[in-house]
Design a protein around this motif. Sequence first.
Motif, PDB file in Angstrom:
ATOM      1  N   LYS A   1      61.106  25.164  -5.744  1.00 51.04           N
ATOM      2  CA  LYS A   1      60.150  24.856  -5.038  1.00 51.04           C
ATOM      3  C   LYS A   1      60.069  23.679  -4.670  1.00 51.04           C
ATOM      4  O   LYS A   1      58.392  23.227  -4.239  1.00 51.04           O
ATOM      5  CB  LYS A   1      59.575  24.902  -6.747  1.00 51.04           C
TER       6      LYS A   1
ATOM      7  N   LEU B   1      55.232  26.445  -2.648  1.00 54.09           N
ATOM      8  CA  LEU B   1      54.911  28.055  -3.766  1.00 54.09           C
ATOM      9  C   LEU B   1      53.044  28.013  -2.316  1.00 54.09           C
ATOM     10  O   LEU B   1      52.309  26.576  -2.061  1.00 54.09           O
ATOM     11  CB  LEU B   1      54.479  27.675  -5.355  1.00 54.09           C
TER      12      LEU B   1
ATOM     13  N   GLU C   1      50.036  32.333  -3.997  1.00 57.96           N
ATOM     14  CA  GLU C   1      51.035  33.147  -4.815  1.00 57.96           C
ATOM     15  C   GLU C   1      51.424  32.485  -5.978  1.00 57.96           C
ATOM     16  O   GLU C   1      52.212  33.877  -6.884  1.00 57.96           O
ATOM     17  CB  GLU C   1      50.753  34.809  -4.625  1.00 57.96           C
ATOM     18  N   LYS C   2      52.047  32.192  -6.207  1.00 62.36           N
ATOM     19  CA  LYS C   2      53.599  30.924  -6.824  1.00 62.36           C
ATOM     20  C   LYS C   2      54.482  31.735  -6.395  1.00 62.36           C
ATOM     21  O   LYS C   2      55.920  31.404  -6.764  1.00 62.36           O
ATOM     22  CB  LYS C   2      52.866  30.872  -7.703  1.00 62.36           C
ATOM     23  N   ASN C   3      55.237  31.724  -5.458  1.00 62.90           N
ATOM     24  CA  ASN C   3      55.757  32.611  -4.652  1.00 62.90           C
ATOM     25  C   ASN C   3      56.428  31.032  -3.363  1.00 62.90           C
ATOM     26  O   ASN C   3      55.701  30.550  -3.575  1.00 62.90           O
ATOM     27  CB  ASN C   3      55.641  33.162  -3.812  1.00 62.90           C
TER      28      ASN C   3
ATOM     29  N   GLN D   1      58.618  29.302  -1.372  1.00 56.46           N
ATOM     30  CA  GLN D   1      58.037  29.551   0.777  1.00 56.46           C
ATOM     31  C   GLN D   1      59.244  29.656   0.807  1.00 56.46           C
ATOM     32  O   GLN D   1      59.542  28.888   1.715  1.00 56.46           O
ATOM     33  CB  GLN D   1      57.260  28.635   0.965  1.00 56.46           C
TER      34      GLN D   1
ATOM     35  N   LYS E   1      62.544  32.456   1.487  1.00 59.18           N
ATOM     36  CA  LYS E   1      63.952  33.447   1.009  1.00 59.18           C
ATOM     37  C   LYS E   1      65.102  33.655   1.527  1.00 59.18           C
ATOM     38  O   LYS E   1      65.810  32.971   2.371  1.00 59.18           O
ATOM     39  CB  LYS E   1      63.242  34.747   2.373  1.00 59.18           C
TER      40      LYS E   1
ATOM     41  N   ILE F   1      60.070  33.960 -14.429  1.00 56.81           N
ATOM     42  CA  ILE F   1      59.366  34.781 -12.929  1.00 56.81           C
ATOM     43  C   ILE F   1      59.252  35.845 -12.518  1.00 56.81           C
ATOM     44  O   ILE F   1      59.522  37.063 -13.594  1.00 56.81           O
ATOM     45  CB  ILE F   1      61.039  34.491 -11.872  1.00 56.81           C
TER      46      ILE F   1
ATOM     47  N   ASP G   1      60.184  40.029  -5.532  1.00 53.91           N
ATOM     48  CA  ASP G   1      60.058  41.482  -4.534  1.00 53.91           C
ATOM     49  C   ASP G   1      61.227  41.211  -3.884  1.00 53.91           C
ATOM     50  O   ASP G   1      60.803  39.808  -2.596  1.00 53.91           O
ATOM     51  CB  ASP G   1      58.561  40.956  -4.111  1.00 53.91           C
TER      52      ASP G   1
ATOM     53  N   THR H   1      61.806  37.322  -2.167  1.00 49.80           N
ATOM     54  CA  THR H   1      60.362  36.555  -3.101  1.00 49.80           C
ATOM     55  C   THR H   1      60.654  36.223  -4.061  1.00 49.80           C
ATOM     56  O   THR H   1      60.602  37.226  -4.804  1.00 49.80           O
ATOM     57  CB  THR H   1      59.544  36.590  -2.486  1.00 49.80           C
ATOM     58  N   ILE H   2      60.541  34.862  -5.020  1.00 55.99           N
ATOM     59  CA  ILE H   2      60.740  34.791  -6.286  1.00 55.99           C
ATOM     60  C   ILE H   2      58.909  33.963  -6.834  1.00 55.99           C
ATOM     61  O   ILE H   2      58.745  33.022  -6.080  1.00 55.99           O
ATOM     62  CB  ILE H   2      61.311  33.849  -6.093  1.00 55.99           C
ATOM     63  N   LYS H   3      58.402  34.789  -7.399  1.00 54.28           N
ATOM     64  CA  LYS H   3      57.171  34.062  -8.040  1.00 54.28           C
ATOM     65  C   LYS H   3      57.705  33.395  -9.063  1.00 54.28           C
ATOM     66  O   LYS H   3      58.213  33.889 -10.481  1.00 54.28           O
ATOM     67  CB  LYS H   3      56.756  34.925  -7.837  1.00 54.28           C
TER      68      LYS H   3
END
Lengths: 236, 236
Positions: free
Chosen positions: A169, A174, A177-179, A181, A183, A213, A216, A219-221
Amino acid sequence: MKKKFEIPQCETCGSKHKSIFCDISKSEVSELSDSKGCNLYNKGQVVFHEGNRTNGIYCVNKGKIKLFQIGSEGKEQIIRFAKEGDIIGYRALLSDEPLSASATSLEEDTAICFIPKQQVLKMITENPNFNFKLLKILSHELGETAKIITDLAQKPVRERLAETLLILKDTFELDDEKNIQVKLSREELANIVGTATESVIRLLSEFKKDKLISLDGRTIKLLNIPALTRTANVFD
Amino acid sequence: MKKKFEIPQCETCGSKHKSIFCDISKSEVSELSDSKGCNLYNKGQVVFHEGNRTNGIYCVNKGKIKLFQIGSEGKEQIIRFAKEGDIIGYRALLSDEPLSASATSLEEDTAICFIPKQQVLKMITENPNFNFKLLKILSHELGETAKIITDLAQKPVRERLAETLLILKDTFELDDEKNIQVKLSREELANIVGTATESVIRLLSEFKKDKLISLDGRTIKLLNIPALTRTANVFD
DNA sequence: AAAAAAACATGATGAATGTCATGTTTTTTT
DNA sequence: AAAAAAACATGACATTCATCATGTTTTTTT
């Protein structure tokens, strides 16, 4: 097949202002621009290889890079990351040792400039500002690695994974959307944390279940940073 | 109670020739000698404390030093060692950050000089040789810590302990009886390796049984370095 | 679009190693 | 010299985590 691209000019480099080159003089910039080379890399391509010699430093113009060593059993250990504006390969150049890590790009269309040794040395001797920035980068980096050593030696895997997410992070920030940035595969996460891929998969599922968390694909939020911080057992 | 002692003069410093100060000019030496301070430390005394600010660098004139961080559970993690001729505290000074580790002496009559920031900065700007040596020390150190990260992340305790013994050998050398020239408690060894004290005790006994080492209190004799190297799983 | 490969996921199992308990030896303090 | 504290040592046990097996999903290649 490598696409054609505009060779970046240092004069107009977007990442210059946030890099070690942020306050060098106009004449130095143009000198730099003339001496440098620049290459485009696809995702996964090798920028340089552990054990080789380097004859300059690399400056990331665009994209993200992972730096890693290969352990005695052939397993990759990710040591650090680099992004736009960061330099890599300076450690080997300045210590006059072989490269201690390999570097590969994490994204398509990564652009990296190469600044020959001679030019780097010239700037070190002629520009005290540049010199001090280099000393600062090295000594800051050394402090970070010391922290990592203590964590690896003392923290359980769960805490290390939580901390890794927080470091990612801070490094890549982020989106709105708090993902995080960047992968990374589960395996790559394991190669930062120092654990098995299966352990990362299981723990990420737990973090998800605990609403720390959401996931997706890669992608980690980050849903609850304070709770993640507590899970990582960090207090600073 | 601190004994009286001759304040070391840089002009006659025995460790100068093997330190970062080995080829500075006469005038610089006397300037250095005037600006520095020097202190004696008993075994176990604190030289500086993690988290504090520093206003200069320390140069070990005599004795041995351990540098360590305190982990989140209060456990000590030894990051590196310093001996005669080595400098410590430079990382914090150059990065303008708090000290990332504490330093304590491992022996009686350890003597450490303190060189104020101003003097260090002057030498960096005025003596390119000194500057490059500093860059070299930092970048070499950074390479060493990266190796340690990979080992901690990937190697089992047994291999890490064997490697630690080899590193201690390289750092402090062997006497003519092949004894490692530093005395550490089992707990301190554990705090390098990143394991429990009991594990170190057990593994040292195993190494002894396997005729890799012999033990006499805290003195460790290396009986079979090639076999130890194989046990450490290192190939370089 | 089908096939192949890679990545992701989950359960079962076992080995490595940390923790706890207890006893002995060595060192330090009184 | 005696007492106290610290360090060393060893066994029993528990826990974490790696490995293996197997299946599903996703991505890449043909």
